[in-house]
Design a protein around this motif. Structure first.
Motif, PDB file in Angstrom:
ATOM      1  N   ARG A 187       0.732  -1.339   0.131  1.00 12.40           N
ATOM      2  CA  ARG A 187      -0.184   0.055   0.095  1.00 12.40           C
ATOM      3  C   ARG A 187       0.888   1.127  -0.075  1.00 12.40           C
ATOM      4  NH1 ARG A 187      -3.049  -2.951   4.054  1.00 12.40           N
ATOM      5  NH2 ARG A 187      -5.178  -3.700   3.132  1.00 12.40           N
ATOM      6  N   GLY A 188       1.802   1.169   0.776  1.00 16.27           N
ATOM      7  CA  GLY A 188       2.855   2.213   0.962  1.00 16.27           C
ATOM      8  C   GLY A 188       3.513   2.669  -0.411  1.00 16.27           C
ATOM      9  N   PHE A 189       3.978   1.366  -1.317  1.00 12.55           N
ATOM     10  CA  PHE A 189       4.356   1.748  -2.577  1.00 12.55           C
ATOM     11  C   PHE A 189       3.397   2.196  -3.414  1.00 12.55           C
ATOM     12  CE2 PHE A 189       5.015   0.154  -6.857  1.00 12.55           C
ATOM     13  CZ  PHE A 189       6.194   0.673  -7.202  1.00 12.55           C
ATOM     14  N   VAL A 190       2.256   1.934  -3.291  1.00 10.18           N
ATOM     15  CA  VAL A 190       1.034   2.403  -4.461  1.00 10.18           C
ATOM     16  C   VAL A 190       0.939   3.745  -4.206  1.00 10.18           C
ATOM     17  CG1 VAL A 190      -1.099   2.128  -4.713  1.00 10.18           C
ATOM     18  CG2 VAL A 190       0.056   0.072  -4.730  1.00 10.18           C
ATOM     19  N   ASP A 191       0.934   4.358  -2.827  1.00  8.76           N
ATOM     20  CA  ASP A 191       0.594   5.525  -2.472  1.00  8.76           C
ATOM     21  C   ASP A 191       1.854   6.509  -3.229  1.00  8.76           C
ATOM     22  OD1 ASP A 191      -1.875   5.050  -1.547  1.00  8.76           O
ATOM     23  OD2 ASP A 191      -1.231   5.159   0.517  1.00  8.76           O
ATOM     24  N   ARG A 192       3.289   6.047  -2.874  1.00  8.62           N
ATOM     25  CA  ARG A 192       4.492   6.918  -2.991  1.00  8.62           C
ATOM     26  C   ARG A 192       4.270   6.975  -4.693  1.00  8.62           C
ATOM     27  NH1 ARG A 192       6.317   3.932   1.000  1.00  8.62           N
ATOM     28  NH2 ARG A 192       7.256   2.336  -0.372  1.00  8.62           N
ATOM     29  N   PHE A 193       4.161   5.848  -5.348  1.00  8.60           N
ATOM     30  CA  PHE A 193       4.115   5.933  -6.913  1.00  8.60           C
ATOM     31  C   PHE A 193       3.250   6.784  -7.475  1.00  8.60           C
ATOM     32  CE2 PHE A 193       5.458   2.688 -10.540  1.00  8.60           C
ATOM     33  CZ  PHE A 193       5.811   3.947 -11.407  1.00  8.60           C
ATOM     34  N   ALA A 194       1.950   6.499  -6.834  1.00  8.19           N
ATOM     35  CA  ALA A 194       0.989   7.414  -7.243  1.00  8.19           C
ATOM     36  C   ALA A 194       1.149   8.764  -7.182  1.00  8.19           C
ATOM     37  CB  ALA A 194      -0.566   6.945  -6.599  1.00  8.19           C
ATOM     38  N   THR A 195       1.576   9.194  -5.971  1.00 10.31           N
ATOM     39  CA  THR A 195       2.087  10.579  -5.909  1.00 10.31           C
ATOM     40  C   THR A 195       2.725  11.216  -7.000  1.00 10.31           C
ATOM     41  OG1 THR A 195       1.863  10.318  -3.565  1.00 10.31           O
ATOM     42  CG2 THR A 195       2.990  12.215  -4.381  1.00 10.31           C
ATOM     43  N   LEU A 196       4.018  10.417  -7.328  1.00 12.09           N
ATOM     44  CA  LEU A 196       4.949  10.729  -8.290  1.00 12.09           C
ATOM     45  C   LEU A 196       4.172  10.756  -9.708  1.00 12.09           C
ATOM     46  CD1 LEU A 196       7.907   8.279  -7.694  1.00 12.09           C
ATOM     47  CD2 LEU A 196       7.621  10.986  -7.319  1.00 12.09           C
ATOM     48  N   LEU A 197       3.231   9.992 -10.149  1.00 10.02           N
ATOM     49  CA  LEU A 197       2.491  10.073 -11.207  1.00 10.02           C
ATOM     50  C   LEU A 197       1.592  11.349 -11.191  1.00 10.02           C
ATOM     51  CD1 LEU A 197       1.473   6.396 -11.966  1.00 10.02           C
ATOM     52  CD2 LEU A 197       3.356   7.887 -13.162  1.00 10.02           C
ATOM     53  N   ALA A 198       0.783  11.633 -10.021  1.00 11.53           N
ATOM     54  CA  ALA A 198      -0.086  12.688  -9.974  1.00 11.53           C
ATOM     55  C   ALA A 198       0.731  13.932 -10.225  1.00 11.53           C
ATOM     56  CB  ALA A 198      -0.555  12.885  -8.713  1.00 11.53           C
ATOM     57  N   ALA A 199       1.996  14.152  -9.710  1.00 13.00           N
ATOM     58  CA  ALA A 199       2.659  15.298 -10.094  1.00 13.00           C
ATOM     59  C   ALA A 199       3.107  15.608 -11.447  1.00 13.00           C
ATOM     60  CB  ALA A 199       4.203  15.031  -9.494  1.00 13.00           C
ATOM     61  N   THR A 200       2.861  14.393 -12.487  1.00  9.78           N
ATOM     62  CA  THR A 200       3.004  14.662 -13.874  1.00  9.78           C
ATOM     63  C   THR A 200       1.598  15.256 -14.494  1.00  9.78           C
ATOM     64  OG1 THR A 200       2.494  12.435 -14.360  1.00  9.78           O
ATOM     65  CG2 THR A 200       4.535  12.806 -13.957  1.00  9.78           C
ATOM     66  N   LEU A 234      -1.058  13.452 -13.983  1.00  4.91           N
ATOM     67  CA  LEU A 234      -2.581  12.483 -13.918  1.00  4.91           C
ATOM     68  C   LEU A 234      -3.368  12.461 -12.666  1.00  4.91           C
ATOM     69  CD1 LEU A 234      -3.341   9.930 -15.545  1.00  4.91           C
ATOM     70  CD2 LEU A 234      -1.845   8.414 -13.967  1.00  4.91           C
ATOM     71  N   PRO A 235      -4.571  12.536 -12.631  1.00  9.23           N
ATOM     72  CA  PRO A 235      -5.342  12.572 -11.505  1.00  9.23           C
ATOM     73  C   PRO A 235      -5.027  11.673 -10.275  1.00  9.23           C
ATOM     74  CG  PRO A 235      -6.911  12.793 -13.165  1.00  9.23           C
ATOM     75  CD  PRO A 235      -5.627  12.367 -13.811  1.00  9.23           C
ATOM     76  N   ARG A 236      -5.142  12.142  -8.986  1.00 10.76           N
ATOM     77  CA  ARG A 236      -4.492  11.377  -7.957  1.00 10.76           C
ATOM     78  C   ARG A 236      -5.223  10.076  -7.700  1.00 10.76           C
ATOM     79  NH1 ARG A 236      -0.782   9.993  -4.129  1.00 10.76           N
ATOM     80  NH2 ARG A 236      -1.861   9.105  -2.390  1.00 10.76           N
ATOM     81  N   MET A 237      -6.539   9.919  -8.055  1.00 15.27           N
ATOM     82  CA  MET A 237      -7.251   8.622  -7.738  1.00 15.27           C
ATOM     83  C   MET A 237      -6.845   7.682  -9.073  1.00 15.27           C
ATOM     84  SD  MET A 237      -8.999   6.301  -6.294  1.00 15.27           S
ATOM     85  CE  MET A 237      -9.268   7.203  -4.660  1.00 15.27           C
ATOM     86  N   THR A 238      -6.858   8.366 -10.365  1.00 16.24           N
ATOM     87  CA  THR A 238      -6.592   7.624 -11.465  1.00 16.24           C
ATOM     88  C   THR A 238      -4.876   6.952 -11.180  1.00 16.24           C
ATOM     89  OG1 THR A 238      -7.865   9.009 -12.767  1.00 16.24           O
ATOM     90  CG2 THR A 238      -6.202   7.803 -13.985  1.00 16.24           C
ATOM     91  N   SER A 239      -3.995   7.693 -10.729  1.00 16.26           N
ATOM     92  CA  SER A 239      -2.850   7.380 -10.332  1.00 16.26           C
ATOM     93  C   SER A 239      -2.735   6.093  -9.559  1.00 16.26           C
ATOM     94  CB  SER A 239      -1.827   8.286  -9.900  1.00 16.26           C
ATOM     95  OG  SER A 239      -1.919   9.395 -10.674  1.00 16.26           O
ATOM     96  N   ARG A 240      -3.601   6.241  -8.453  1.00 20.99           N
ATOM     97  CA  ARG A 240      -3.705   4.910  -7.568  1.00 20.99           C
ATOM     98  C   ARG A 240      -4.237   3.885  -7.995  1.00 20.99           C
ATOM     99  NH1 ARG A 240      -6.726   6.028  -2.257  1.00 20.99           N
ATOM    100  NH2 ARG A 240      -5.397   4.310  -1.500  1.00 20.99           N
ATOM    101  N   VAL A 241      -5.245   3.963  -8.883  1.00 21.27           N
ATOM    102  CA  VAL A 241      -5.810   2.636  -9.681  1.00 21.27           C
ATOM    103  C   VAL A 241      -4.690   2.350 -10.760  1.00 21.27           C
ATOM    104  CG1 VAL A 241      -7.503   2.051 -11.491  1.00 21.27           C
ATOM    105  CG2 VAL A 241      -8.306   3.375  -9.376  1.00 21.27           C
ATOM    106  N   PHE A 242      -4.039   3.130 -11.309  1.00 22.68           N
ATOM    107  CA  PHE A 242      -3.269   2.494 -12.497  1.00 22.68           C
ATOM    108  C   PHE A 242      -2.126   1.950 -11.771  1.00 22.68           C
ATOM    109  CE2 PHE A 242       0.989   3.480 -14.937  1.00 22.68           C
ATOM    110  CZ  PHE A 242       0.404   2.707 -15.903  1.00 22.68           C
ATOM    111  N   VAL A 243      -1.357   2.297 -10.545  1.00 24.15           N
ATOM    112  CA  VAL A 243      -0.403   1.495 -10.011  1.00 24.15           C
ATOM    113  C   VAL A 243      -0.867   0.075  -9.466  1.00 24.15           C
ATOM    114  CG1 VAL A 243       1.312   1.607  -8.065  1.00 24.15           C
ATOM    115  CG2 VAL A 243       0.743   3.600  -9.411  1.00 24.15           C
TER     116      VAL A 243
END
Length: 307
Positions: free
Chosen positions: A86-99, A101-110
């Motif tokens: 879960r921690g990895f998903v959240d951290r990776f999603a945060t990086l994608l969101a910075a580009t 990509l919407p935050r929730m979409t980033s979490r789903v994608f990861v």
């Protein structure tokens, strides 16, 4: 239950107010609870005269433990990932969101990116991310529009599974390349409308040059490594000669058949970024030379270099 479960402090207040002779409705009003909550609490734990807060608290604890029997620890599954995952998903999603990509979409994608080959259902994603089905559905739609997620039937039921397949990266790359080319074309059109000498025209011109370069660089992936190598070799030959060369002269100097040289020249024409900052020019029948790309220097820069 409105307000959550009754606490030990709530039960002590109930006992005190019952002793004062207050009714269930008044006690409920003071606690911010329905009258039915108070009446059930007293009915379960005694009569109006012998309600005891400590006894009621113990009984409530015993009842809760019976409702929630302890379960043995289970190994993590796709539906129950570890805290590390879960921690990895959240951290990776945060990086994608910075580009962007919407935050929730980033979490789903990861989540899909780290899932097994069979992918995940919408229900799996809801459980893993602890979010609403609507949030998952919206994110899946966004990812499908980007063509990085595909749907596949679930062999075990009527649901669909979502997968990040091996071709996703190529589709995303091609989509970006096409978008960059369209942006470059629109920027060049803007220069024509506003004029190259205006502030808007200058900005749009720089934007068009950048996205043209980016599109050329990305679309260069369509050439094989050997085709790129041959193209670079022909460029090196033209630079070394320092003069226009015919197709026959290039073939003779490189000791290649003419069709190989022709293929290399075609590759340079199709992917001008290979020669950047130079440009291939045809100056006669089957005769070629190199010049600098006109868009690499502004008119003022070119004039300054000739002074």
């Amino acid at each position: 239950m409105p307000g959550g479960r009754l606490t030990h402090g709530d039960r002590r207040r109930i006992a005190a107010w019952l002793a004062e002779g207050l009714g269930y409705a008044e006690i409920g009003r003071r606690l911010g609870r329905p009258t039915s909550t108070i009446s059930r609490e007293v009915a379960r734990n005694g009569t109006t005269g012998d309600y005891a807060a400590d006894h009621a608290q113990r009984v409530s604890g015993d009842r809760a433990r019976r409702r929630r029997p302890a379960r043995p620890a289970e190994p993590p599954t796709a539906e129950q990932p570890t805290e590390v995952v879960r921690g990895f998903v959240d951290r990776f999603a945060t990086l994608l969101a910075a580009t962007g990509l919407p935050r929730m979409t980033s979490r789903v994608f990861v989540c899909l990116l780290t899932a097994d080959a069979g992918g995940l259902t919408a229900a799996d994603l809801v459980r893993r991310l602890r979010v609403s089905p609507a949030s998952v559905s919206k994110s899946i739609g966004y990812l499908e529009a980007m063509e990085v997620v595909v749907r596949r039937p679930d062999p075990g039921g009527r649901r669909e599974r979502y997968v990040v397949d091996d071709a996703a990266w190529l589709r995303a790359w091609q989509a970006d390349t096409g978008a960059h080319a369209r942006i470059a074309a629109a920027a060049r059109r803007g220069v024509e409308i506003f004029g190259a000498g205006t502030t808007a025209g200058t900005r749009l011109g720089a934007m068009g040059e950048f996205f043209t370069w980016l599109s050329e660089q990305m679309s260069g992936s369509s050439l094989t490594a050997s085709a790129v190598y041959d193209a670079l070799t022909v460029l090196a030959a033209l630079v070394h000669a320092g003069r226009p060369l015919t197709l026959g002269a290039l073939a003779g100097a490189l000791d290649w058949p003419e069709d190989r040289v022709t293929a290399a020249l075609d590759a340079i024409r199709r992917q001008p970024a290979i020669a950047d900052p130079l440009a291939l020019r045809t100056v006669g029948p089957r005769t070629y030379t190199l010049t600098t790309r006109s868009d690499r220097l502004s008119q003022a820069q070119r004039e300054a270099l000739h002074r």
